[in-house]
Design a protein around this motif. Structure first.
Motif, PDB file in Angstrom:
ATOM      1  N   SER A  81       0.894  -1.322   0.122  1.00 54.71           N
ATOM      2  CA  SER A  81       0.070   0.114   0.147  1.00 54.71           C
ATOM      3  C   SER A  81       0.689   1.314  -0.078  1.00 54.71           C
ATOM      4  N   THR A 138       0.729   5.412   1.351  1.00 60.03           N
ATOM      5  CA  THR A 138      -0.189   6.610   1.818  1.00 60.03           C
ATOM      6  C   THR A 138       0.718   7.800   2.059  1.00 60.03           C
ATOM      7  N   ILE A 197      -5.243  -1.020   3.477  1.00 60.93           N
ATOM      8  CA  ILE A 197      -5.223  -1.398   1.915  1.00 60.93           C
ATOM      9  C   ILE A 197      -4.145  -2.434   1.786  1.00 60.93           C
ATOM     10  N   ALA A 198      -3.049  -2.861   2.400  1.00 54.74           N
ATOM     11  CA  ALA A 198      -2.134  -3.781   2.031  1.00 54.74           C
ATOM     12  C   ALA A 198      -2.695  -5.158   2.429  1.00 54.74           C
ATOM     13  N   ASP A 233      -5.139  -5.789  -0.455  1.00 61.46           N
ATOM     14  CA  ASP A 233      -4.222  -6.456  -1.490  1.00 61.46           C
ATOM     15  C   ASP A 233      -3.920  -7.675  -1.338  1.00 61.46           C
ATOM     16  N   ALA A 274      -6.981   6.809   1.504  1.00 55.66           N
ATOM     17  CA  ALA A 274      -5.358   6.297   2.280  1.00 55.66           C
ATOM     18  C   ALA A 274      -5.225   7.390   3.362  1.00 55.66           C
ATOM     19  N   GLY A 280      -8.401   3.649   5.416  1.00 55.43           N
ATOM     20  CA  GLY A 280      -8.555   2.777   4.297  1.00 55.43           C
ATOM     21  C   GLY A 280      -9.620   2.270   3.845  1.00 55.43           C
ATOM     22  N   GLN A 317      -4.877   6.469  -6.689  1.00 53.82           N
ATOM     23  CA  GLN A 317      -5.356   5.658  -5.760  1.00 53.82           C
ATOM     24  C   GLN A 317      -6.164   4.518  -6.271  1.00 53.82           C
ATOM     25  N   TRP A 332      -7.015   1.517  -5.479  1.00 52.63           N
ATOM     26  CA  TRP A 332      -7.996   0.919  -4.663  1.00 52.63           C
ATOM     27  C   TRP A 332      -9.521   1.981  -4.659  1.00 52.63           C
ATOM     28  N   TYR A 343      -0.879  -4.755  -6.107  1.00 49.52           N
ATOM     29  CA  TYR A 343       0.069  -3.361  -6.195  1.00 49.52           C
ATOM     30  C   TYR A 343       1.258  -3.755  -5.991  1.00 49.52           C
TER      31      TYR A 343
END
Length: 382
Positions: free
Chosen positions: A63, A65, A120-121, A124, A283, A287, A313, A315, A364
Motif C-alpha cells: 500500500s 499513503t 489497504i495492504a 491487497d 488513504a 483505508g 489510488q 483501490w 499492487y
C-alpha cells in the motif's frame, strides 16, 4: 495466513515540486505572510509511505499513503508489533485493534493514514489470495470506466477534454482582501471559459476561508455555474459551516471531508446538515474498511460521495466502481511527467474524461522510485 513482517518506508517522490505546491494556493497558513506564497513552505511531512506486509504463505501485500516520517514511525514503532503473527485475513478485527491502540494518544490524520496503509495492504493480500482484481473482491465492477473531473492549475490546457468538471485551487483567502477576492472570481471566469457551457466548474479553498469571506465569494459567483464549493472552512468549524450553508444558494453544495479522517468525522458533518457532498480520502481515512462504512452511511441519507484524489489510488477507483452507481472520480493534474502517478500501479489511461477500472489481478507493487527503499529479496516475486 499469519503475518510475518510489516515494514514501512517514507520515500521522497517529488510531491513538494508539484505546481500546486510551488504556486500560490490558499491554505490555513495563508494568513501568515511568510507561508502565503507556497504550500511547500509549511506543508506537513510529504514523503510517500510505502507499506509491505509479508505472510507465512509467501504473499506480499502493498500500500501507499502520506504523512512521511510521522506515519512511518507509527507503523514501524507501534502498529507493526501489534500485527505480528495475526491472521491477515481478519481485516475487520485488525482494523478495530489498530484504532483502539491509537485512541489514547492520537486520532489525527497521521494516525488514520497509518491504519489506512495497513488496511489497504491487507485488502491487497485478500485479492492476491483469491487471484482476482480488488474490484471483484469488493463485489464486482458496475461499469468499465468512471466519469472523471480534473483538479488543475491549467484549465486552458485541459479544455475540450470531455471532463466531467474542472476544479480550481483558490489562490487567495481573506488575508488578501478585496483584491484577492476579485482574483479568485477572475480565476473562476477563466475556468468557466475553458470548460465551456456544458462542463461544471468547482473551487477548492483548502480550509483557508471563513464564513464571511466564503459568503462574499459565493455572492460574486452568482452568474457562474459553480457545481460545488470545497472545504471553505476547517471541518471543526461546524458553526461557521452552518452559517455558510444557511446563507448560500442551496443549489451549490458544500463538498467536505478531505480532512475528515473517519466515519465519525463524516457523521458529524452530516448530522450538522452541511455536507452536500462527502469527499473522504481512502488513504487518509482509515483505508478501504472505513471507506466502505462511510459509503454505507452516506447511502442512508442519499449523500453523494466522491472519493478524494481517486486516480492516484487504484483501490479508490476499485471502490468507486464496485460500490457506487454512476460514480464521479477525481484526477489531480500534476503535469505530464508527474512522478506521483504510477507509484503503486500503472498510471490510469484516462480518455475523454473516463478512467478505466483497475483489472490487474497481480495486485499492487511499488514503482522503481520506491523499490530502493526496500532492499529485501522478498521484493522479487512479491
Amino acid at each position: 495466513m499469519k503475518i510475518l513482517a510489516v515494514t514501512a518506508r517514507a520515500v521522497d517522490c517529488g510531491f513538494q515540486k508539484q505546481a500546486l505546491q510551488t504556486s500560490r494556493v490558499a491554505s490555513p497558513m495563508s494568513r501568515f505572510p511568510q507561508f502565503a506564497e507556497r504550500r511547500s513552505s509549511w506543508m506537513w511531512p510529504t514523503k510517500k509511505v510505502f507499506l509491505r506486509i509479508e505472510t507465512e504463505d509467501g504473499l506480499t501485500g502493498w500500500s501507499c499513503t502520506n504523512g512521511g516520517e510521522v506515519v512511518e514511525l507509527i507503523l514501524n514503532a507501534h502498529l507493526a508489533r501489534l500485527l505480528d503473527g495475526q491472521d491477515a485475513g481478519d481485516i475487520d478485527l485488525l482494523w478495530d485493534q489498530m484504532v483502539a491502540a491509537l485512541l489514547p494518544n492520537d486520532r489525527s490524520g497521521f494516525a488514520m493514514m497509518a491504519v489506512a496503509a495497513v488496511d489497504i495492504a491487507l485488502w491487497d493480500l485478500r485479492a492476491k489470495r483469491a487471484a482476482v482484481p480488488l474490484v471483484d473482491v469488493l463485489g464486482g465492477a458496475r461499469t468499465d470506466t468512471l466519469r472523471t473531473y480534473a483538479t488543475t492549475p491549467q484549465p486552458d490546457a485541459l479544455a475540450g477534454g470531455a471532463w466531467a468538471g474542472l476544479k480550481a485551487a483558490a489562490p487567495y483567502g481573506p488575508e488578501a482582501g478585496a483584491e484577492g477576492l476579485a482574483e479568485n472570481v477572475a480565476l473562476m471566469h477563466r475556468f468557466a471559459k475553458a470548460a465551456g457551457p456544458e462542463t461544471p466548474i468547482m473551487i477548492d479553498a483548502f480550509m483557508a476561508w471563513d464564513a464571511d469571506y466564503a459568503l462574499r465569494f459565493a455572492e460574486a459567483m452568482a452568474d457562474l455555474p459553480l457545481a460545488w464549493l470545497e472545504d471553505p472552512l476547517p471541518p471543526n468549524d461546524i458553526d461557521g459551516l452552518i452559517r455558510l450553508r444557511d446563507g448560500m444558494d442551496p443549489s451549490v453544495p458544500l463538498a467536505l471531508g478531505n480532512f475528515a479522517f473517519s466515519r465519525s468525522d463524516c457523521a458529524e458533518l452530516m448530522r450538522a446538515g452541511v455536507a452536500g457532498i462527502l469527499q473522504p480520502d481512502v488513504a487518509w481515512a482509515g483505508g478501504i474498511t472505513e471507506a466502505l462504512r462511510i459509503l454505507d452511511m452516506a447511502a442512508e441519507t442519499d449523500t453523494p460521495v466522491i472519493l478524494h484524489n481517486t486516480c492516484e489510488q487504484p483501490w479508490s477507483l476499485s471502490l468507486a466502481a464496485a460500490r457506487q452507481d454512476d460514480a464521479l472520480v477525481e484526477f489531480v493534474d500534476r503535469g505530464a511527467q508527474s512522478p506521483l502517478y504510477g507509484l503503486i500501479a500503472p498510471h490510469p489511461d484516462i480518455q475523454a474524461g473516463q478512467t478505466p477500472v483497475p483489472r490487474d489481478a497481480a495486485g499492487y507493487r511499488p514503482a522503481e522510485v520506491a523499490l530502493s527503499a526496500f532492499p529485501s529479496p522478498t521484493l522479487q516475486g512479491a
